[in-house]
Write a protein that holds these residues in place. Structure first.
Motif, PDB file in Angstrom:
ATOM      1  N   TRP A  29      55.870  22.937  35.875  1.00  0.00           N
ATOM      2  CA  TRP A  29      55.842  22.465  34.494  1.00  0.00           C
ATOM      3  C   TRP A  29      54.623  21.583  34.228  1.00  0.00           C
ATOM      4  O   TRP A  29      54.044  21.621  33.147  1.00  0.00           O
ATOM      5  N   TYR A  30      54.235  20.780  35.240  1.00  0.00           N
ATOM      6  CA  TYR A  30      53.109  19.870  35.042  1.00  0.00           C
ATOM      7  C   TYR A  30      51.813  20.658  34.853  1.00  0.00           C
ATOM      8  O   TYR A  30      50.988  20.324  33.994  1.00  0.00           O
ATOM      9  N   ALA A  31      51.639  21.716  35.643  1.00  0.00           N
ATOM     10  CA  ALA A  31      50.447  22.556  35.492  1.00  0.00           C
ATOM     11  C   ALA A  31      50.456  23.250  34.130  1.00  0.00           C
ATOM     12  O   ALA A  31      49.418  23.353  33.455  1.00  0.00           O
ATOM     13  N   LEU A  32      51.634  23.737  33.717  1.00  0.00           N
ATOM     14  CA  LEU A  32      51.741  24.396  32.419  1.00  0.00           C
ATOM     15  C   LEU A  32      51.415  23.416  31.288  1.00  0.00           C
ATOM     16  O   LEU A  32      50.792  23.793  30.288  1.00  0.00           O
ATOM     17  N   ALA A  33      51.827  22.148  31.443  1.00  0.00           N
ATOM     18  CA  ALA A  33      51.523  21.142  30.429  1.00  0.00           C
ATOM     19  C   ALA A  33      50.016  20.977  30.272  1.00  0.00           C
ATOM     20  O   ALA A  33      49.500  20.874  29.143  1.00  0.00           O
ATOM     21  N   TYR A  34      49.288  20.950  31.387  1.00  0.00           N
ATOM     22  CA  TYR A  34      47.828  20.865  31.327  1.00  0.00           C
ATOM     23  C   TYR A  34      47.249  22.080  30.595  1.00  0.00           C
ATOM     24  O   TYR A  34      46.391  21.942  29.706  1.00  0.00           O
ATOM     25  N   ILE A  35      47.728  23.260  30.971  1.00  0.00           N
ATOM     26  CA  ILE A  35      47.179  24.487  30.397  1.00  0.00           C
ATOM     27  C   ILE A  35      47.424  24.546  28.889  1.00  0.00           C
ATOM     28  O   ILE A  35      46.506  24.788  28.093  1.00  0.00           O
ATOM     29  N   VAL A  36      48.682  24.319  28.488  1.00  0.00           N
ATOM     30  CA  VAL A  36      49.024  24.399  27.065  1.00  0.00           C
ATOM     31  C   VAL A  36      48.332  23.280  26.292  1.00  0.00           C
ATOM     32  O   VAL A  36      47.852  23.481  25.168  1.00  0.00           O
ATOM     33  N   GLY A  37      48.248  22.091  26.883  1.00  0.00           N
ATOM     34  CA  GLY A  37      47.567  20.981  26.225  1.00  0.00           C
ATOM     35  C   GLY A  37      46.105  21.290  25.947  1.00  0.00           C
ATOM     36  O   GLY A  37      45.577  20.974  24.871  1.00  0.00           O
ATOM     37  N   ILE A  38      45.439  21.916  26.908  1.00  0.00           N
ATOM     38  CA  ILE A  38      44.030  22.278  26.728  1.00  0.00           C
ATOM     39  C   ILE A  38      43.883  23.356  25.665  1.00  0.00           C
ATOM     40  O   ILE A  38      42.966  23.305  24.829  1.00  0.00           O
ATOM     41  N   VAL A  39      44.787  24.340  25.657  1.00  0.00           N
ATOM     42  CA  VAL A  39      44.727  25.400  24.647  1.00  0.00           C
ATOM     43  C   VAL A  39      44.930  24.814  23.248  1.00  0.00           C
ATOM     44  O   VAL A  39      44.224  25.177  22.291  1.00  0.00           O
ATOM     45  N   ILE A  40      45.890  23.899  23.100  1.00  0.00           N
ATOM     46  CA  ILE A  40      46.120  23.267  21.797  1.00  0.00           C
ATOM     47  C   ILE A  40      44.903  22.456  21.376  1.00  0.00           C
ATOM     48  O   ILE A  40      44.470  22.497  20.213  1.00  0.00           O
ATOM     49  N   ALA A  41      44.326  21.705  22.310  1.00  0.00           N
ATOM     50  CA  ALA A  41      43.137  20.908  22.000  1.00  0.00           C
ATOM     51  C   ALA A  41      41.997  21.810  21.545  1.00  0.00           C
ATOM     52  O   ALA A  41      41.271  21.502  20.583  1.00  0.00           O
ATOM     53  N   TRP A  42      41.818  22.922  22.209  1.00  0.00           N
ATOM     54  CA  TRP A  42      40.791  23.901  21.842  1.00  0.00           C
ATOM     55  C   TRP A  42      41.028  24.390  20.412  1.00  0.00           C
ATOM     56  O   TRP A  42      40.109  24.419  19.575  1.00  0.00           O
ATOM     57  N   GLY A  43      42.279  24.775  20.115  1.00  0.00           N
ATOM     58  CA  GLY A  43      42.590  25.261  18.776  1.00  0.00           C
ATOM     59  C   GLY A  43      42.352  24.215  17.693  1.00  0.00           C
ATOM     60  O   GLY A  43      41.798  24.522  16.627  1.00  0.00           O
ATOM     61  N   LEU A  44      42.749  22.963  17.966  1.00  0.00           N
ATOM     62  CA  LEU A  44      42.538  21.893  16.987  1.00  0.00           C
ATOM     63  C   LEU A  44      41.054  21.632  16.760  1.00  0.00           C
ATOM     64  O   LEU A  44      40.609  21.416  15.621  1.00  0.00           O
ATOM     65  N   ALA A  45      40.266  21.652  17.844  1.00  0.00           N
ATOM     66  CA  ALA A  45      38.835  21.396  17.718  1.00  0.00           C
ATOM     67  C   ALA A  45      38.142  22.508  16.941  1.00  0.00           C
ATOM     68  O   ALA A  45      37.295  22.243  16.072  1.00  0.00           O
ATOM     69  N   VAL A  46      38.488  23.762  17.233  1.00  0.00           N
ATOM     70  CA  VAL A  46      37.878  24.890  16.521  1.00  0.00           C
ATOM     71  C   VAL A  46      38.236  24.837  15.036  1.00  0.00           C
ATOM     72  O   VAL A  46      37.374  25.056  14.167  1.00  0.00           O
ATOM     73  N   ARG A  47      39.484  24.521  14.739  1.00  0.00           N
ATOM     74  CA  ARG A  47      39.873  24.422  13.324  1.00  0.00           C
ATOM     75  C   ARG A  47      39.083  23.323  12.622  1.00  0.00           C
ATOM     76  O   ARG A  47      38.631  23.506  11.479  1.00  0.00           O
ATOM     77  N   ALA A  48      38.884  22.210  13.314  1.00  0.00           N
ATOM     78  CA  ALA A  48      38.162  21.088  12.706  1.00  0.00           C
ATOM     79  C   ALA A  48      36.709  21.451  12.423  1.00  0.00           C
ATOM     80  O   ALA A  48      36.187  21.151  11.344  1.00  0.00           O
ATOM     81  N   VAL A  49      36.029  22.092  13.375  1.00  0.00           N
ATOM     82  CA  VAL A  49      34.614  22.402  13.143  1.00  0.00           C
ATOM     83  C   VAL A  49      34.452  23.531  12.128  1.00  0.00           C
ATOM     84  O   VAL A  49      33.357  23.705  11.573  1.00  0.00           O
ATOM     85  N   LYS A  50      35.528  24.298  11.882  1.00  0.00           N
ATOM     86  CA  LYS A  50      35.475  25.351  10.871  1.00  0.00           C
ATOM     87  C   LYS A  50      35.887  24.849   9.485  1.00  0.00           C
ATOM     88  O   LYS A  50      35.998  25.644   8.539  1.00  0.00           O
TER      89      LYS A  50
END
Length: 301
Positions: A29-50
């Motif tokens: 679960w801890y590894a999955l939290a890192y993975i999903v957290g990074i994917v969400i951060a990526w999505g939020l950043a891309v939305r912001a720059v767009k």
């Protein structure tokens, strides 16, 4: 024995495991939290720059492709910084005597403050290499971190680790394991502890994350460079400082003469290691907030 407490649910740290060539591989679960957290951060950043309206003069500091490249640098910063931070801040004696153990990240042991420093160094290096405004990029990164913190703290709870001090409050949790049940209670009684992981998930993840998104999308926070970064640093530092009052310190700081695990103390009063590391974050965050000023540039109609 306490009449009211919450029994820890029957949760496994592993989502599933497979055996290949005589070796067990598990998704935790801890590894999955890192993975999903990074994917969400990526999505939020891309939305912001767009979204041009979020930025001064309608110009984002990065392109979506640069965000993608930055994520790779940040992953390295989180892993290397988090691991080195844990070794230096919490277990220096062990790791200085056995430096090779620092590389054994699969055994666990990551420090948020070390991971933060790793991200700062990695992002600064990338910004310099790409000619990106460092403060604007720092605001962007800071606006995406909270979901990962939320998931990480929930994973800490699932792992039954980083629990809090003993408590008689009705929402105290009876965590499994000898260490969690060693509260100095009478023989045969069950020890309940503060679910400090959930406190941190709420404060660092939900509340701080909601505040930052509100500032970005409703208060034009990116138009005042440093405001989002300052909010994140001060907000996380304050949340962590407060939770440390009910969080069980690392075992190496607890002794018979120091049951509270104070790493820095004078005359019986002091700070835990987590509080000591959070104070510079609070000070730096307030400094950025005091310096943040709306830019004069207008967003084109």
């Amino acid at each position: 024995m306490l009449a009211e407490m919450i029994q820890f649910p029957n949760l496994s740290p592993e989502i599933f495991s497979v055996s290949l060539f005589g070796t067990d591989f598990a998704l935790r679960w801890y590894a999955l939290a890192y993975i999903v957290g990074i994917v969400i951060a990526w999505g939020l950043a891309v939305r912001a720059v767009k979204t041009p309206a979020l930025w001064p003069a309608g110009q984002a500091p990065m392109s979506p492709k640069q965000v993608e490249d930055l994520i790779t640098w940040i992953i390295l910063g989180v892993i290397l910084g988090g691991r080195l931070g844990y070794a230096l801040f919490y277990q220096p004696g062990i790791y200085l005597q056995n430096p090779a153990q620092i590389l054994r990240i699969w055994e666990g042991g990551m420090a948020f403050h070390g991971g933060l420093l790793g991200v700062v160094i990695a992002a600064w290096a990338y910004a310099r290499a790409q000619g990106i405004n460092r403060l604007a990029m720092a605001d962007l990164v800071a606006s995406t971190v909270a979901p990962g913190l939320l998931l990480g703290r929930l994973a800490n709870f699932v792992n039954a680790e980083l629990w809090g001090r003993a408590t008689d409050l009705p929402w105290g949790v009876a965590f499994p394991g000898r260490a969690a049940q060693d509260c100095g209670q009478a023989l045969g009684e069950i020890c309940a502890r503060h679910p400090s992981q959930l406190y941190e998930a709420a404060m660092e993840g939900l509340i701080l994350g909601a505040l930052i998104l509100w500032l970005v999308y409703r208060r034009a926070a990116f138009h005042a460079p440093g405001r989002v970064l300052g909010t994140f640093l001060a907000g996380y530092g304050i949340a962590r400082f407060l939770v440390e009052f009910v969080r069980q310190p690392d075992a190496q700081f607890v002794t018979e003469g120091n049951p509270l695990g104070l790493a820095w103390q004078i005359g019986g009063y002091g700070l835990t290691q987590g509080q000591a590391l959070s104070l510079p974050m609070i000070a730096l965050g307030l400094w950025f907030l005091l310096r943040a000023r709306p830019t004069a540039a207008k967003v084109p109609a």
